[in-house]
Design a protein around this motif. Sequence first.
Motif, PDB file in Angstrom:
ATOM      1  N   SER A 192      72.068  60.544 -50.477  1.00  0.00           N
ATOM      2  CA  SER A 192      70.680  60.509 -50.948  1.00  0.00           C
ATOM      3  C   SER A 192      70.045  61.887 -50.885  1.00  0.00           C
ATOM      4  O   SER A 192      69.300  62.294 -51.780  1.00  0.00           O
ATOM      5  N   ARG A 193      70.351  62.629 -49.823  1.00  0.00           N
ATOM      6  CA  ARG A 193      69.804  63.979 -49.689  1.00  0.00           C
ATOM      7  C   ARG A 193      70.362  64.896 -50.780  1.00  0.00           C
ATOM      8  O   ARG A 193      69.632  65.690 -51.383  1.00  0.00           O
ATOM      9  N   ALA A 196      68.779  64.070 -54.361  1.00  0.00           N
ATOM     10  CA  ALA A 196      67.325  64.059 -54.513  1.00  0.00           C
ATOM     11  C   ALA A 196      66.821  65.326 -55.183  1.00  0.00           C
ATOM     12  O   ALA A 196      67.440  66.393 -55.099  1.00  0.00           O
ATOM     13  N   SER A 197      65.678  65.223 -55.826  1.00  0.00           N
ATOM     14  CA  SER A 197      65.056  66.394 -56.433  1.00  0.00           C
ATOM     15  C   SER A 197      64.662  67.388 -55.350  1.00  0.00           C
ATOM     16  O   SER A 197      64.021  67.022 -54.359  1.00  0.00           O
ATOM     17  N   HIS A 200      60.748  67.838 -54.208  1.00  0.00           N
ATOM     18  CA  HIS A 200      59.995  66.876 -53.407  1.00  0.00           C
ATOM     19  C   HIS A 200      60.592  66.800 -52.011  1.00  0.00           C
ATOM     20  O   HIS A 200      61.817  66.888 -51.853  1.00  0.00           O
ATOM     21  N   PHE A 202      62.315  65.482 -48.797  1.00  0.00           N
ATOM     22  CA  PHE A 202      63.262  64.392 -48.613  1.00  0.00           C
ATOM     23  C   PHE A 202      62.804  63.512 -47.459  1.00  0.00           C
ATOM     24  O   PHE A 202      62.566  63.999 -46.349  1.00  0.00           O
ATOM     25  N   GLU A 204      63.916  61.304 -44.953  1.00  0.00           N
ATOM     26  CA  GLU A 204      65.145  60.867 -44.297  1.00  0.00           C
ATOM     27  C   GLU A 204      65.006  59.487 -43.665  1.00  0.00           C
ATOM     28  O   GLU A 204      65.948  58.698 -43.682  1.00  0.00           O
ATOM     29  N   ALA A 207      65.367  56.952 -46.351  1.00  0.00           N
ATOM     30  CA  ALA A 207      66.763  56.926 -46.808  1.00  0.00           C
ATOM     31  C   ALA A 207      67.644  56.175 -45.819  1.00  0.00           C
ATOM     32  O   ALA A 207      68.529  55.397 -46.217  1.00  0.00           O
ATOM     33  N   ASP A 253      67.961  67.415 -61.747  1.00  0.00           N
ATOM     34  CA  ASP A 253      69.222  66.827 -61.286  1.00  0.00           C
ATOM     35  C   ASP A 253      70.100  67.893 -60.624  1.00  0.00           C
ATOM     36  O   ASP A 253      70.507  68.857 -61.274  1.00  0.00           O
ATOM     37  N   GLY A 280      65.633  63.966 -59.671  1.00  0.00           N
ATOM     38  CA  GLY A 280      66.978  64.467 -59.484  1.00  0.00           C
ATOM     39  C   GLY A 280      67.997  63.491 -60.029  1.00  0.00           C
ATOM     40  O   GLY A 280      67.786  62.857 -61.072  1.00  0.00           O
ATOM     41  N   GLU A 282      68.732  60.487 -59.275  1.00  0.00           N
ATOM     42  CA  GLU A 282      68.179  59.418 -58.451  1.00  0.00           C
ATOM     43  C   GLU A 282      67.226  58.563 -59.277  1.00  0.00           C
ATOM     44  O   GLU A 282      66.999  58.817 -60.451  1.00  0.00           O
ATOM     45  N   PRO A 284      63.646  57.702 -58.270  1.00  0.00           N
ATOM     46  CA  PRO A 284      62.446  57.666 -57.428  1.00  0.00           C
ATOM     47  C   PRO A 284      61.369  56.762 -58.023  1.00  0.00           C
ATOM     48  O   PRO A 284      61.256  56.629 -59.243  1.00  0.00           O
TER      49      PRO A 284
END
Length: 313
Positions: A192-193, A196-197, A200, A202, A204, A207, A253, A280, A282, A284
């Motif tokens: 996920s990290r 991610a974009s 923004h 993260f 955690e 996640a 991305d 990214g 992802e 969101p």
Amino acid sequence: MSSSSTGIWSPVRRAVNGSVRLAYDQLVENTGGEPLLVATGLGANRHWVPDGLCRMLAARGFAVARYDQRDGGDSTHLPPGAVRNPVSALFTGRGDAYSAEDMADDAAAVLDALGWRSAHLLGVSLGGAVVQRVALRHPGRVRTLTTMAAVPGDISGLRTLRHVRVGTVAKFARLRFPDTAEGGVAAGVAVSRLVASPRHPFDERAAREAAERGADGGLHDREAQARQIGAQWHGPPISAIARPTLVLHGADDPLIRPTAARAIATRVPGARLVLLPGVGHEFPERAWPDVTGEIRALADGCPGDPEDLAPTV
């Protein structure tokens, strides 16, 4: 990674394609809507597609189902192939476990099991390449095609390099987690990290909570990922796709460059390209209204049932 609430999904069922059994379920909301099937990404199970996104699609008039690719989630995992490293499989274009045609046929098998003659398709990452191939191999089953965060479905090996951020791939290759429940959670947070974009912060904690609700061993099953990546396409080019097509891609991305989306949109006749700012590799929540709105608009412009289209094999 998304949370997944089992109460809003049907019990898991299995579709069959030869010796492969494909796990799928259906959102219990708006089951009478227009059929929409979601195909997931590399190593990821179906729980990675956010429930909130699926519920928003249902609110926009879709009956939503999702499935695990072969070698992912609760679907059949195949024996090891000759290439066991996903990076090698990506850059050499080698794989002998099964073909990309087999994976396209998996999606058709899920449609059969759902009783859907045709459906709108949404594919994410590897799933985006898969649904492009479904539109080529089974055009009569595809109402509209939405591919997100994907590379063109007819390229492999070194041709993929121009669209992949090699530095991120190297980071993925270095991830190592034990084959335990906690290892699956740790893998979920780490992946996920990475996807991610970077624009923004993260989250955690969120996640980890999401990973705990849907731990996915496929995220660190390198051999299964190598078999998925190594599946080669032998069919026509994506320029032969004849279904209404939407190409979505996160502008930020960190894994697949937006050039991949531009290549798809340029080569597929009539395709619409939408770059999602601040997104990214992802899904969101801030992007859900745009994503679902674009898919709804594509469906509204669909010329009708594609049943009369002959398959291209």
